[in-house]
Design a protein around this motif. Structure first.
Motif, short mmCIF file in Angstrom:
data_model
loop_
_atom_site.label_atom_id
_atom_site.label_comp_id
_atom_site.label_asym_id
_atom_site.label_seq_id
_atom_site.Cartn_x
_atom_site.Cartn_y
_atom_site.Cartn_z
N LEU A 147 72.63 -79.97 -34.16
CA LEU A 147 73.04 -80.36 -35.34
C LEU A 147 72.12 -81.89 -35.30
N GLY A 148 71.69 -82.05 -36.58
CA GLY A 148 71.24 -83.38 -36.76
C GLY A 148 69.62 -83.18 -36.33
N LYS A 149 69.08 -82.02 -35.81
CA LYS A 149 67.75 -81.71 -35.43
C LYS A 149 66.83 -80.96 -36.28
N GLU A 150 65.51 -81.03 -36.04
CA GLU A 150 64.64 -79.89 -36.52
C GLU A 150 64.62 -78.71 -35.78
N ARG A 151 64.66 -77.53 -36.23
CA ARG A 151 64.50 -76.13 -35.63
C ARG A 151 63.23 -76.29 -34.71
N GLU A 152 63.49 -75.65 -33.67
CA GLU A 152 62.60 -75.79 -32.50
C GLU A 152 62.37 -74.24 -32.08
N PHE A 153 61.02 -74.06 -31.61
CA PHE A 153 60.88 -72.87 -30.92
C PHE A 153 61.50 -72.70 -29.40
N VAL A 154 61.90 -71.31 -29.07
CA VAL A 154 62.68 -70.93 -27.82
C VAL A 154 61.78 -69.98 -27.13
N ALA A 155 61.41 -69.05 -27.72
CA ALA A 155 60.64 -68.09 -27.19
C ALA A 155 60.15 -66.90 -28.21
N HIS A 201 55.02 -71.47 -33.89
CA HIS A 201 55.10 -72.18 -35.36
C HIS A 201 56.05 -71.32 -36.23
N SER A 202 57.04 -71.78 -36.48
CA SER A 202 58.14 -71.29 -37.60
C SER A 202 57.40 -70.93 -38.79
N ASP A 203 56.46 -71.46 -39.08
CA ASP A 203 55.84 -71.06 -40.46
C ASP A 203 55.56 -69.77 -40.64
#
Length: 121
Positions: A39-47, A104-106
């Motif tokens: 919540l309130g944060k950017e999406r981040e890579f996990v695995a 990279h999510s893109d």
């Protein structure tokens, strides 16, 4: 149309474990990945994991605690999460790509709707 469906999110106490699953509907040699967004944060890579399973990547924040794996016969990718911490609380998203694993999510054009993980202290 590629569809990704996550499951397994839940409320769990700190130190506990969960296994997330993501099933896709269309055969293809997808690289699969997990991302999360608190919540309130950017999406981040996990695995991430390659089609063959021979290449895996894990974010530093989850190394040694989370493990990505896959079963191509079941069109399913898993995220085993152990030693959960309150800071792991987030919506976890499954993503698919036809390129090699990346942070990279893109690079991931296909996304699921997410499954919520809440870790209580």
């Amino acid at each position: 149309q590629v569809q990704l469906v996550e499951s397994g999110g839940a409320l769990v106490q700190a130190g506990g474990s969960l296994r997330l699953s993501c099933t896709w509907t269309t055969f293809n040699r997808f690289t699969m990945a997990w991302f999360r967004q608190a919540l309130g944060k950017e999406r981040e890579f996990v695995a991430a994991i390659s089609w063959s399973g021979g290449t895996t990547m894990h974010a530093d924040s989850v190394k040694g605690r989370f493990t990505i794996s896959r079963d191509n016969n079941k069109y399913t990718v898993y995220l085993q999460m152990n030693s959960l911490k309150p800071e792991d609380t987030a919506v976890y998203y499954c993503a698919a790509s036809l390129t090699r694993p990346t942070y990279h999510s893109d690079n991931y054009p296909y996304w699921g709707q997410g499954t919520r993980v809440t870790v209580s202290s």
